[in-house]
Design a protein around this motif. Structure first.
Motif, PDB file in Angstrom:
ATOM      1  N   LEU A 166       0.862  -1.139   0.048  1.00 22.91           N
ATOM      2  CA  LEU A 166      -0.023  -0.009  -0.037  1.00 22.91           C
ATOM      3  C   LEU A 166       0.881   1.224  -0.200  1.00 22.91           C
ATOM      4  CD1 LEU A 166      -2.883  -0.946   2.535  1.00 22.91           C
ATOM      5  CD2 LEU A 166      -3.130  -0.179   0.163  1.00 22.91           C
ATOM      6  N   ILE A 167       1.861   1.239   0.843  1.00 23.68           N
ATOM      7  CA  ILE A 167       2.879   2.520   1.011  1.00 23.68           C
ATOM      8  C   ILE A 167       3.559   2.626  -0.586  1.00 23.68           C
ATOM      9  CG2 ILE A 167       4.862   3.046   1.779  1.00 23.68           C
ATOM     10  CD1 ILE A 167       4.288   1.754   4.293  1.00 23.68           C
ATOM     11  N   HIS A 168       3.778   1.683  -1.016  1.00 27.73           N
ATOM     12  CA  HIS A 168       4.442   1.752  -2.675  1.00 27.73           C
ATOM     13  C   HIS A 168       3.324   2.143  -3.428  1.00 27.73           C
ATOM     14  CE1 HIS A 168       8.122  -0.178  -1.354  1.00 27.73           C
ATOM     15  NE2 HIS A 168       7.645  -1.471  -1.370  1.00 27.73           N
ATOM     16  N   LEU A 169       2.301   1.804  -3.559  1.00 26.76           N
ATOM     17  CA  LEU A 169       1.157   2.307  -4.253  1.00 26.76           C
ATOM     18  C   LEU A 169       0.977   3.813  -4.246  1.00 26.76           C
ATOM     19  CD1 LEU A 169      -1.231   1.672  -6.339  1.00 26.76           C
ATOM     20  CD2 LEU A 169      -2.634   1.192  -4.396  1.00 26.76           C
ATOM     21  N   LYS A 170       0.921   4.289  -2.782  1.00 30.95           N
ATOM     22  CA  LYS A 170       0.621   5.567  -2.454  1.00 30.95           C
ATOM     23  C   LYS A 170       1.952   6.587  -3.136  1.00 30.95           C
ATOM     24  CE  LYS A 170      -1.188   9.211  -0.072  1.00 30.95           C
ATOM     25  NZ  LYS A 170       0.096  10.293  -0.195  1.00 30.95           N
ATOM     26  N   GLU A 171       3.203   5.882  -3.007  1.00 30.02           N
ATOM     27  CA  GLU A 171       4.266   6.638  -3.586  1.00 30.02           C
ATOM     28  C   GLU A 171       4.033   6.577  -5.035  1.00 30.02           C
ATOM     29  OE1 GLU A 171       7.412   4.071  -2.244  1.00 30.02           O
ATOM     30  OE2 GLU A 171       7.565   4.956  -0.380  1.00 30.02           O
ATOM     31  N   LYS A 172       3.690   5.852  -5.695  1.00 32.37           N
ATOM     32  CA  LYS A 172       3.439   5.806  -7.273  1.00 32.37           C
ATOM     33  C   LYS A 172       2.465   6.993  -7.443  1.00 32.37           C
ATOM     34  CE  LYS A 172       2.573   1.259  -7.799  1.00 32.37           C
ATOM     35  NZ  LYS A 172       2.372  -0.177  -8.476  1.00 32.37           N
ATOM     36  N   VAL A 173       1.274   7.098  -6.685  1.00 33.80           N
ATOM     37  CA  VAL A 173       0.476   8.069  -6.879  1.00 33.80           C
ATOM     38  C   VAL A 173       0.874   9.680  -6.579  1.00 33.80           C
ATOM     39  CG1 VAL A 173      -1.723   9.118  -6.283  1.00 33.80           C
ATOM     40  CG2 VAL A 173      -1.395   6.516  -6.620  1.00 33.80           C
ATOM     41  N   ASP A 174       1.775   9.593  -5.630  1.00 36.46           N
ATOM     42  CA  ASP A 174       2.578  10.663  -5.405  1.00 36.46           C
ATOM     43  C   ASP A 174       3.416  11.230  -6.390  1.00 36.46           C
ATOM     44  OD1 ASP A 174       0.963  10.949  -3.081  1.00 36.46           O
ATOM     45  OD2 ASP A 174       2.558  10.346  -1.633  1.00 36.46           O
ATOM     46  N   GLY A 176       3.105  10.691  -9.534  1.00 36.70           N
ATOM     47  CA  GLY A 176       2.546  11.388 -10.751  1.00 36.70           C
ATOM     48  C   GLY A 176       1.522  10.266 -11.367  1.00 36.70           C
ATOM     49  N   ALA A 177       0.975   9.172 -10.844  1.00 37.41           N
ATOM     50  CA  ALA A 177       0.158   8.368 -11.345  1.00 37.41           C
ATOM     51  C   ALA A 177      -1.260   8.892 -11.188  1.00 37.41           C
ATOM     52  CB  ALA A 177       0.063   6.977 -10.685  1.00 37.41           C
ATOM     53  N   ASN A 178      -1.919   8.719 -12.245  1.00 37.11           N
ATOM     54  CA  ASN A 178      -3.320   9.526 -12.375  1.00 37.11           C
ATOM     55  C   ASN A 178      -4.442   8.555 -11.778  1.00 37.11           C
ATOM     56  OD1 ASN A 178      -1.642  10.815 -14.805  1.00 37.11           O
ATOM     57  ND2 ASN A 178      -2.566  12.508 -13.448  1.00 37.11           N
ATOM     58  N   PHE A 179      -4.229   7.128 -12.187  1.00 38.03           N
ATOM     59  CA  PHE A 179      -5.417   6.114 -11.949  1.00 38.03           C
ATOM     60  C   PHE A 179      -4.807   4.681 -11.462  1.00 38.03           C
ATOM     61  CE2 PHE A 179      -4.654   5.827 -16.464  1.00 38.03           C
ATOM     62  CZ  PHE A 179      -4.739   4.502 -16.705  1.00 38.03           C
ATOM     63  N   ILE A 180      -5.583   4.083 -11.071  1.00 33.43           N
ATOM     64  CA  ILE A 180      -5.226   2.602 -10.629  1.00 33.43           C
ATOM     65  C   ILE A 180      -6.015   1.483 -11.150  1.00 33.43           C
ATOM     66  CG2 ILE A 180      -4.493   1.206  -8.689  1.00 33.43           C
ATOM     67  CD1 ILE A 180      -4.228   3.745  -6.881  1.00 33.43           C
ATOM     68  N   ILE A 181      -5.424   0.626 -11.924  1.00 36.44           N
ATOM     69  CA  ILE A 181      -6.085  -0.670 -12.159  1.00 36.44           C
ATOM     70  C   ILE A 181      -5.813  -1.708 -11.406  1.00 36.44           C
ATOM     71  CG2 ILE A 181      -6.570  -2.196 -14.097  1.00 36.44           C
ATOM     72  CD1 ILE A 181      -6.251  -0.091 -16.238  1.00 36.44           C
ATOM     73  N   SER A 182      -6.746  -2.398 -10.618  1.00 32.98           N
ATOM     74  CA  SER A 182      -6.389  -3.606 -10.096  1.00 32.98           C
ATOM     75  C   SER A 182      -5.869  -4.639 -10.455  1.00 32.98           C
ATOM     76  CB  SER A 182      -7.276  -3.788  -9.010  1.00 32.98           C
ATOM     77  OG  SER A 182      -8.428  -4.764  -9.389  1.00 32.98           O
ATOM     78  N   ARG A 199      -7.845   4.548   0.517  1.00 34.98           N
ATOM     79  CA  ARG A 199      -8.546   5.839   0.671  1.00 34.98           C
ATOM     80  C   ARG A 199      -8.117   6.460   1.930  1.00 34.98           C
ATOM     81  NH1 ARG A 199      -9.156   6.720  -4.595  1.00 34.98           N
ATOM     82  NH2 ARG A 199     -10.934   5.624  -5.705  1.00 34.98           N
ATOM     83  N   LYS A 200      -7.800   5.715   3.158  1.00 32.36           N
ATOM     84  CA  LYS A 200      -7.761   6.044   4.224  1.00 32.36           C
ATOM     85  C   LYS A 200      -5.900   6.640   4.303  1.00 32.36           C
ATOM     86  CE  LYS A 200      -7.551   4.093   9.008  1.00 32.36           C
ATOM     87  NZ  LYS A 200      -7.676   3.097   9.825  1.00 32.36           N
ATOM     88  N   ILE A 201      -5.340   5.857   3.330  1.00 28.36           N
ATOM     89  CA  ILE A 201      -3.775   6.754   3.348  1.00 28.36           C
ATOM     90  C   ILE A 201      -3.463   7.821   2.603  1.00 28.36           C
ATOM     91  CG2 ILE A 201      -2.775   4.179   4.146  1.00 28.36           C
ATOM     92  CD1 ILE A 201      -1.907   3.985   1.137  1.00 28.36           C
ATOM     93  N   GLY A 202      -4.774   8.276   1.872  1.00 32.14           N
ATOM     94  CA  GLY A 202      -4.654   9.440   1.307  1.00 32.14           C
ATOM     95  C   GLY A 202      -4.663   9.325  -0.341  1.00 32.14           C
ATOM     96  N   ILE A 203      -4.917   8.142  -0.871  1.00 29.23           N
ATOM     97  CA  ILE A 203      -4.975   7.695  -2.349  1.00 29.23           C
ATOM     98  C   ILE A 203      -6.413   8.314  -2.946  1.00 29.23           C
ATOM     99  CG2 ILE A 203      -4.961   6.076  -4.221  1.00 29.23           C
ATOM    100  CD1 ILE A 203      -2.841   4.580  -2.422  1.00 29.23           C
ATOM    101  N   THR A 204      -6.318   9.355  -3.770  1.00 30.95           N
ATOM    102  CA  THR A 204      -7.860   9.816  -4.376  1.00 30.95           C
ATOM    103  C   THR A 204      -8.028   9.688  -5.576  1.00 30.95           C
ATOM    104  OG1 THR A 204      -6.651  12.024  -4.794  1.00 30.95           O
ATOM    105  CG2 THR A 204      -7.658  11.589  -2.658  1.00 30.95           C
ATOM    106  N   VAL A 205      -6.966   8.954  -6.436  1.00 33.03           N
ATOM    107  CA  VAL A 205      -7.155   8.971  -7.847  1.00 33.03           C
ATOM    108  C   VAL A 205      -8.148   7.778  -8.007  1.00 33.03           C
ATOM    109  CG1 VAL A 205      -4.971   9.733  -8.475  1.00 33.03           C
ATOM    110  CG2 VAL A 205      -5.309   7.102  -8.157  1.00 33.03           C
ATOM    111  N   PRO A 206      -8.862   7.686  -9.344  1.00 34.22           N
ATOM    112  CA  PRO A 206      -9.922   6.619  -9.515  1.00 34.22           C
ATOM    113  C   PRO A 206      -9.193   5.279  -9.236  1.00 34.22           C
ATOM    114  CG  PRO A 206      -9.864   8.291 -11.257  1.00 34.22           C
ATOM    115  CD  PRO A 206      -8.796   8.564 -10.314  1.00 34.22           C
ATOM    116  N   ILE A 207      -9.848   4.369  -8.951  1.00 26.92           N
ATOM    117  CA  ILE A 207      -9.324   2.978  -8.633  1.00 26.92           C
ATOM    118  C   ILE A 207     -10.273   1.999  -9.424  1.00 26.92           C
ATOM    119  CG2 ILE A 207      -8.931   1.066  -6.991  1.00 26.92           C
ATOM    120  CD1 ILE A 207      -8.171   2.848  -4.986  1.00 26.92           C
ATOM    121  N   ILE A 208      -9.969   1.479 -10.337  1.00 28.57           N
ATOM    122  CA  ILE A 208     -10.677   0.661 -11.488  1.00 28.57           C
ATOM    123  C   ILE A 208     -10.350  -1.052 -11.235  1.00 28.57           C
ATOM    124  CG2 ILE A 208     -11.489   0.136 -13.955  1.00 28.57           C
ATOM    125  CD1 ILE A 208      -9.949   2.860 -14.686  1.00 28.57           C
ATOM    126  N   PRO A 209     -11.404  -1.717 -10.716  1.00 24.22           N
ATOM    127  CA  PRO A 209     -11.250  -3.101 -10.378  1.00 24.22           C
ATOM    128  C   PRO A 209     -11.379  -3.918 -11.707  1.00 24.22           C
ATOM    129  CG  PRO A 209     -13.548  -2.506  -9.993  1.00 24.22           C
ATOM    130  CD  PRO A 209     -12.823  -1.119 -10.157  1.00 24.22           C
TER     131      PRO A 209
END
Length: 598
Positions: A166-174, A176-182, A199-209
């Motif tokens: 999760l931390i690594h994912l947040k770092e990728k968003v920070d 410059g990543a704009n969206f996430i595909i699961s 969402r709790k750790i501050g990831i606000t970009v779209p998450i697409i399952p």
């Protein structure tokens, strides 16, 4: 247009969906995929994505597919991009070409590395993880690209720390990543809880399952095992009784995917979904119809009929200025109406792994990432030990056939139940020095519900020709070729690592080795042997042999032995066409055993 801009432009609470495809291995498969893309474009996905093979092995084809999909069919395109075993120049060229073609969406991935430790190398010191790609793209191209990254609801397959993931994912968003595909999943609770943590750790970009409809029992188990995906017990229990009925498995896959999407949409406020198509179309269309995201076949037919009636009425009442009727015009059926479903929608509905029809868009690797050893080195060494003689290698192959080890480099799953019919013969073949990697017994009109040989819908009959594929020494291949020349029922393809090739096929035509006859359907031929499919597999087969070699230190007896075999032996695919009387097939090998021992 950027994917995030398209999402933001949607009406509030409007669901959306996207499709994922992989590059087919053959030109024929690619051509037919373009036809499929044209039809599926009428389902109006928000965007489509195209995968990128391990080591950039499909770079040219992936770029071509993106350009065609976007330029010819008007589909918003997202190009996958990985940094595993790729030179920096290849990445730069791919991004430049994508920008020049107007492609604005990139899915930045580390990529699935080959499992042999020697093979896992970053493309450059600058690129080791997906975050490095994200940073590079942002630094060089600013905000031109909309960048997506992968997220793992059940943890990354190569990680044991979900919180760190999760931390690594947040770092990728920070970065410059704009969206996430699961990653794909079948446990809804896993995705829901993971999204909450994001969402709790501050990831606000779209998450697409990502949702992958089950297309076949064996492919489903293989993919979920490779990706280490949790499969709820109730799904396994539902599939077990129908695992041999391919049609029932497909129907269940449609119902399950529909249920997952509906649950996420209605109870968890998830609006977007990424459908992993595996380059097949019917299941995807049925899912969207069941969800009422698109009109059903009947509704489309009614609309087309009404449209044609209105067109006829308008033509009747429109007159020339002098009051006369206009001149007769030829009837031109709308391409969209006539081809929306397409008669070829079903023709490759039952793909059969690497020996499927090479003309099918679904011909290729079902996990879309290329072939490599799909097992960690320590486990592989536990299975295959340290062979130092050909006898040791033979014993490894025999152990797999006897179910004493679970896999070989070319076979990641245990042998199918049908192997029981020829297991003793395969053992004997290996003892003679034919290292078998694929086989099937002859079958003459067995019911499609048969637990050992059956496939496809109920009420049908299935047939197959005896087939065996093996590695063999040059001396033994020469003797075998002489025996084959005296038997009119046998065809073969053979190749060496250095591209030396041999065959007795005089007129190149596809040869069906598995087919089924079902009520009210055309004959289904899911397994085709021809040169194009053999050539595609030959490259992978010897690459897998090299992966096995490199499990051992340079200069070691095991590595030298395996390299010598890989460099000099033939890969042979042999088919016996008399499926009514297959004993002659085995006499081909066992009729002259003198001097054949390795």
């Amino acid at each position: 247009m950027k994917i995030t801009d398209k999402i933001n432009a949607l009406e509030p609470n409007k669901p959306f969906y996207s499709f994922e495809y992989f590059p087919p291995k053959t030109d024929e498969g690619l051509s037919n995929l373009y036809d499929r893309l044209r039809r599926m474009s009428l389902l109006d996905p928000l965007f489509v994505s195209f995968t990128w093979g391990t080591g950039g092995s499909t770079v040219d084809r992936t770029l071509e597919m993106c350009v065609i999909a976007q330029g010819l069919y008007g589909l918003e395109t997202c190009m996958h991009l990985t940094c595993t075993n790729i030179a920096k120049g290849v990445l730069e060229d791919a991004l430049t070409e994508a920008k020049n073609a107007g492609i604005q969406n990139i899915l930045a991935l580390r990529g699935d590395p080959p499992r042999g430790q020697e093979y896992w190398t970053s493309s450059d010191d600058e690129f080791t993880h997906a975050i490095d790609l994200v940073r590079y793209i942002r630094k060089k191209y600013g905000e031109w690209f909309c960048i997506g990254v992968a997220g793992y609801p059940e943890g990354h397959p190569d990680s044991n720390d979900k919180e760190q993931d999760l931390i690594h994912l947040k770092e990728k968003v920070d970065a410059g990543a704009n969206f996430i595909i699961s990653q794909l999943f079948y446990n809804i609770d896993s995705f829901v809880e993971w999204e909450k943590k994001c969402r709790k750790i501050g990831i606000t970009v779209p998450i697409i399952p990502c949702v992958m409809p089950i297309q076949g029992y064996n492919s489903f188990r293989r993919i979920t095992n490779l990706c280490k995906v949790d499969v709820p017990v109730d799904i396994i229990n539902d599939l077990e009784p129908i695992q041999h009925d391919d049609q029932a498995v497909k129907e269940y896959g449609v119902s399950l995917a529909t249920s997952i999407i509906s649950e996420l949409q209605k109870h968890h406020n998830v609006l977007g979904f990424h459908l992993c198509t595996l380059n097949l179309e019917k299941s995807v269309r049925l899912i969207l119809e069941k969800l009422k995201f698109v009109k059903t076949e009947e509704e489309r037919d009614d609309l087309q009929l009404m449209s044609r009636r209105r067109s006829v009425t308008n033509e009747i009442i429109r007159r020339e200025p002098d009051g006369s009727l206009p001149a007769a015009k030829p009837v031109i059926w709308e391409e969209q109406g006539a081809d929306y479903l397409g008669r070829s929608e079903d023709w490759d509905n039952f793909p059969n792994g690497r020996w499927g029809d090479p003309r099918s868009p679904a011909f290729g690797d079902i996990d879309s990432h290329g072939r490599s050893l799909r097992v960690p080195p320590d486990l592989a060494l536990g299975y295959w030990k340290k062979p130092e003689s050909i006898i040791d290698v033979v014993q490894i192959f025999k152990s797999y056939i006897l179910c004493e080890i679970p896999m070989l480099p070319w076979s990641e799953e245990p042998l199918l139940k049908e192997t029981d019919a020829i297991r003793s013969k395969l053992i004997k073949l290996n003892e003679l020095g034919y290292l078998t990697v694929s086989s099937q017994p002859a079958v003459n009109g067995v019911k499609s519900t048969d637990p050992d040989f059956g496939w496809g819908p109920k009420g049908g009959y299935v047939y197959q020709k005896a087939l065996v594929e093996f590695f063999v020494s040059p001396e033994m291949f020469e003797r075998l070729a002489q025996r084959i020349s005296k038997n009119c029922w046998v065809t073969y393809y053979a190749a060496k690592r250095n591209d030396e090739f041999s065959t007795n096929v005089k007129e190149e035509t596809p040869s069906a080795v598995t087919w089924g006859v079902f009520p009210g359907k055309e004959i289904v031929q899911p397994t085709i042997i021809e040169k194009v499919s053999f050539d595609a597999w030959k490259v992978e087969a010897f690459a897998l042999w090299a992966d096995w070699e490199h499990l051992y230190p340079e200069g070691s007896p095991s590595r030298k032995l395996l390299k010598d075999i890989g460099d000099s032996w033939w890969l042979v695919n042999l088919v016996y066409h008399d499926y009514v009387n297959s004993e002659g097939f085995w006499e081909l090998f066992f009729g002259d055993e003198t001097g054949s021992q390795p």
